[in-house]
Every structure is written in structure tokens, then in C-alpha cells.
Design a protein around this motif. Sequence first.
Motif, mmCIF file in Angstrom:
data_model
loop_
_atom_site.group_PDB
_atom_site.id
_atom_site.type_symbol
_atom_site.label_atom_id
_atom_site.label_comp_id
_atom_site.label_asym_id
_atom_site.label_seq_id
_atom_site.Cartn_x
_atom_site.Cartn_y
_atom_site.Cartn_z
ATOM 1 N N GLY A 164 -15.237 -2.215 -1.138
ATOM 2 C CA GLY A 164 -16.057 -1.248 -1.849
ATOM 3 C C GLY A 164 -15.263 -0.260 -2.677
ATOM 4 N N THR A 165 -13.993 -0.057 -2.317
ATOM 5 C CA THR A 165 -13.162 0.880 -3.078
ATOM 6 C C THR A 165 -12.861 0.368 -4.484
ATOM 7 O OG1 THR A 165 -11.176 -0.094 -2.087
ATOM 8 C CG2 THR A 165 -12.080 1.876 -1.026
ATOM 9 N N PHE A 166 -13.229 -0.883 -4.763
ATOM 10 C CA PHE A 166 -13.035 -1.437 -6.105
ATOM 11 C C PHE A 166 -13.756 -0.604 -7.149
ATOM 12 C CE2 PHE A 166 -12.751 -4.635 -9.423
ATOM 13 C CZ PHE A 166 -11.602 -5.330 -9.086
ATOM 14 N N VAL A 167 -14.816 0.105 -6.716
ATOM 15 C CA VAL A 167 -15.581 0.929 -7.656
ATOM 16 C C VAL A 167 -14.702 1.994 -8.295
ATOM 17 C CG1 VAL A 167 -16.329 2.655 -5.953
ATOM 18 C CG2 VAL A 167 -17.792 2.122 -7.927
ATOM 19 N N GLU A 168 -13.601 2.358 -7.624
ATOM 20 C CA GLU A 168 -12.696 3.365 -8.170
ATOM 21 C C GLU A 168 -11.985 2.876 -9.436
ATOM 22 O OE1 GLU A 168 -10.045 4.282 -4.990
ATOM 23 O OE2 GLU A 168 -11.647 4.979 -3.647
ATOM 24 N N LEU A 169 -11.984 1.574 -9.663
ATOM 25 C CA LEU A 169 -11.319 1.000 -10.824
ATOM 26 C C LEU A 169 -12.249 0.811 -12.018
ATOM 27 C CD1 LEU A 169 -9.267 -1.808 -9.005
ATOM 28 C CD2 LEU A 169 -8.557 0.539 -9.512
ATOM 29 N N LEU A 170 -13.513 1.195 -11.860
ATOM 30 C CA LEU A 170 -14.502 0.916 -12.903
ATOM 31 C C LEU A 170 -14.093 1.459 -14.268
ATOM 32 C CD1 LEU A 170 -18.139 1.263 -11.486
ATOM 33 C CD2 LEU A 170 -17.019 -0.744 -12.468
ATOM 34 N N ASP A 171 -13.596 2.674 -14.319
ATOM 35 C CA ASP A 171 -13.248 3.247 -15.621
ATOM 36 C C ASP A 171 -12.072 2.518 -16.264
ATOM 37 O OD1 ASP A 171 -14.909 5.581 -16.531
ATOM 38 O OD2 ASP A 171 -14.504 6.236 -14.487
ATOM 39 N N LEU A 173 -21.568 5.399 -14.319
ATOM 40 C CA LEU A 173 -20.574 4.938 -15.289
ATOM 41 C C LEU A 173 -21.131 5.019 -16.710
ATOM 42 C CD1 LEU A 173 -17.819 3.380 -15.869
ATOM 43 C CD2 LEU A 173 -19.242 1.307 -15.818
ATOM 44 N N VAL A 174 -22.351 4.528 -16.899
ATOM 45 C CA VAL A 174 -22.981 4.512 -18.221
ATOM 46 C C VAL A 174 -23.129 5.936 -18.755
ATOM 47 C CG1 VAL A 174 -25.142 4.030 -19.433
ATOM 48 C CG2 VAL A 174 -24.161 2.316 -17.892
ATOM 49 N N GLU A 175 -23.590 6.859 -17.888
ATOM 50 C CA GLU A 175 -23.764 8.245 -18.313
ATOM 51 C C GLU A 175 -22.417 8.905 -18.610
ATOM 52 O OE1 GLU A 175 -25.800 12.435 -16.759
ATOM 53 O OE2 GLU A 175 -25.777 10.658 -15.461
ATOM 54 N N ARG A 176 -21.441 8.648 -17.761
ATOM 55 C CA ARG A 176 -20.130 9.273 -17.915
ATOM 56 C C ARG A 176 -19.446 8.861 -19.212
ATOM 57 N NH1 ARG A 176 -18.545 7.757 -13.370
ATOM 58 N NH2 ARG A 176 -17.159 6.010 -13.862
ATOM 59 N N ARG A 177 -19.628 7.605 -19.587
ATOM 60 C CA ARG A 177 -18.953 7.091 -20.778
ATOM 61 C C ARG A 177 -19.817 7.201 -22.033
ATOM 62 N NH1 ARG A 177 -14.242 4.635 -19.034
ATOM 63 N NH2 ARG A 177 -13.859 3.906 -21.149
ATOM 64 N N GLY A 178 -21.053 7.631 -21.868
ATOM 65 C CA GLY A 178 -21.921 7.797 -23.024
ATOM 66 C C GLY A 178 -22.354 6.490 -23.655
ATOM 67 N N TRP A 179 -22.413 5.430 -22.862
ATOM 68 C CA TRP A 179 -22.822 4.128 -23.399
ATOM 69 C C TRP A 179 -24.319 4.126 -23.695
ATOM 70 C CZ3 TRP A 179 -19.956 0.137 -19.748
ATOM 71 C CH2 TRP A 179 -18.588 0.143 -20.072
ATOM 72 N N ARG A 180 -24.685 3.601 -24.823
ATOM 73 C CA ARG A 180 -26.101 3.508 -25.210
ATOM 74 C C ARG A 180 -26.663 2.158 -24.762
ATOM 75 N NH1 ARG A 180 -25.910 5.255 -31.442
ATOM 76 N NH2 ARG A 180 -24.040 3.938 -31.353
ATOM 77 N N VAL A 181 -26.830 2.036 -23.460
ATOM 78 C CA VAL A 181 -27.327 0.793 -22.871
ATOM 79 C C VAL A 181 -28.395 1.127 -21.831
ATOM 80 C CG1 VAL A 181 -25.122 -0.384 -23.231
ATOM 81 C CG2 VAL A 181 -25.549 0.782 -21.068
ATOM 82 N N ALA A 199 -24.493 0.422 -5.602
ATOM 83 C CA ALA A 199 -23.854 -0.160 -6.785
ATOM 84 C C ALA A 199 -24.640 0.187 -8.039
ATOM 85 C CB ALA A 199 -23.751 -1.672 -6.623
ATOM 86 N N ARG A 200 -25.950 0.130 -7.964
ATOM 87 C CA ARG A 200 -26.766 0.501 -9.120
ATOM 88 C C ARG A 200 -26.539 1.957 -9.504
ATOM 89 N NH1 ARG A 200 -32.185 -2.650 -7.005
ATOM 90 N NH2 ARG A 200 -31.860 -4.614 -8.159
ATOM 91 N N ALA A 201 -26.413 2.821 -8.502
ATOM 92 C CA ALA A 201 -26.137 4.233 -8.774
ATOM 93 C C ALA A 201 -24.770 4.397 -9.439
ATOM 94 C CB ALA A 201 -26.207 5.035 -7.476
ATOM 95 N N ALA A 202 -23.790 3.605 -8.989
ATOM 96 C CA ALA A 202 -22.448 3.677 -9.572
ATOM 97 C C ALA A 202 -22.458 3.215 -11.023
ATOM 98 C CB ALA A 202 -21.479 2.830 -8.748
ATOM 99 N N VAL A 203 -23.238 2.181 -11.325
ATOM 100 C CA VAL A 203 -23.345 1.687 -12.698
ATOM 101 C C VAL A 203 -24.021 2.730 -13.587
ATOM 102 C CG1 VAL A 203 -24.409 -0.055 -14.181
ATOM 103 C CG2 VAL A 203 -23.324 -0.744 -12.032
ATOM 104 N N ALA A 204 -25.096 3.325 -13.081
ATOM 105 C CA ALA A 204 -25.788 4.361 -13.860
ATOM 106 C C ALA A 204 -24.858 5.537 -14.139
ATOM 107 C CB ALA A 204 -27.035 4.830 -13.104
#
Length: 239
Positions: free
Chosen positions: A142-149, A111-119, A104-109
Motif C-alpha cells: 500500500g505504500t506504493f501510493v507514496e510514489l504516485l506523484d 492526486l487529480v486535485e493536487r496536480r490540477g488535472w482536468r479529468v 484508492a479512489r480517494a487517493a486518485v481524487a
Amino acid sequence: MRIGELSRRTGVSVPTIKYYVREGLLPAGRLSSPNQASYDASHERRLRLVRALLDVGGLSVAAIREVLDAVDDTERPVHKVLGEAADRLAARHVGEPDAALDAARAAVADLVERRGWRVNVKSPQAEALAGALAALERVGHGTFVELLDDYADAAEQVAAVDLAYAARSARREGLVESAVVGTVLGDALLTALRRLAHVDASARAYGDGGQEGPVTREASGEPGAPDGEGRGSGPDAAA
């Protein structure tokens, strides 16, 4: 105003107001005599902020004190203050690290990189998101991660609305207070709106088609409907 008037205006008891003063959550009133203190609109505003953080945000007295210290620190940039306040409001992950949390931490990282968030991907907010994703994985979703964007798209719109609301205040203190209150109360508002939208979406997707249009208080016959509307059976129904 005297402390009794402050209590009546805010609905907070006098002993509780005195407790907040002792704990440093509320500035002491200005002494008008050896045994009397007066309070003004700034005390009322601060007291309402404390109650919002306590009652709606669920923060502890210690956490509220930290948020208020950040609000009152005029040396820190507003962005830093808003970030620190958000850190206190973020849910904390409880439990031992496992494979689900690592993923999950890898998925969050990502997401942040993909969207260019400055966090900061190690911030409490990022950890809270990772904790939620890990919990979903553990219960078989776990497939919920596919909805993150999709969720991130909505979150960006909400964040823009939140900051636009906070920016209405010309005062630095008002800006920070609005952002903090908006985060706490806005979460409750957004959750309630989401629940309503769920009901509507479910009715449209799985309903039997018998209900058309909104169910108003008048149509449902709930208490509070205007006289002569929404009445059920009974001796007064035909009156």
C-alpha cells in the motif's frame, strides 16, 4: 486495389477482411463490377488500425466498433473523441468494492486535485488507477501510493510526447487515429522500455560488477550476429 492485393499488403486474410466489412469495422469497397470491389489506401490504413486495436490493444470487436465510430464522427470535438477512445482502452476494475478500493479512489481524487488535472475522477482511466492501487494494498504494498506523484511526473511527459506525435497529422481522422494507435502501441513500447530500464537499474544496484557496457548481439553470440563476431566454440568458431 482488389481485395487480394489488400490482403497481401496487410497480411490479413480475405475471409477476415470480408468479416470486418460485415461487422462494420471496415468500409465496403467501391463496386467496379457486380462481383468486384476495389479498395484504396484509406481501407489499408483502417485495416491496420483494426489489427492494432485487436492484436496489441486486446479490444473486442464491439469495442473496436465504438472506437471507430468515435473516429468517424466529425460532429464531436477532437478532445471528446480522444476521451471516448481512451475510455474504451482503459482496463476495467473487476471485483466487489472494499476498503482498499475506497481508499484508492480517494487517493486518485486527491492526486487529480493536487496536480490540477482536468479529468473526471469517475472515468474508466481513474477507476483503472484506483483498481491498481487497491490491488497493491491487498498484497501488502500500500505504500506504493507514496510514489504516485513521481509516476504522475513521468506520465505527464509521456502524454505530451504522445499528443505531439498525434499532432503531426493535419487531418482530423489522422489525429484521432494516431492518438489511438499511439496509446495502444505506446503502452507496449513504454512497458518494454521500462523492463529494459529495470534490468539496467538492477545490474547497477545489485550486479557483481563483472559486466561493463552494453551487451550487444555481437558480444553475446546470439543468432543474427555478423559473421566472424560473437561466435562460440565449435567446428566453425575458428573459421
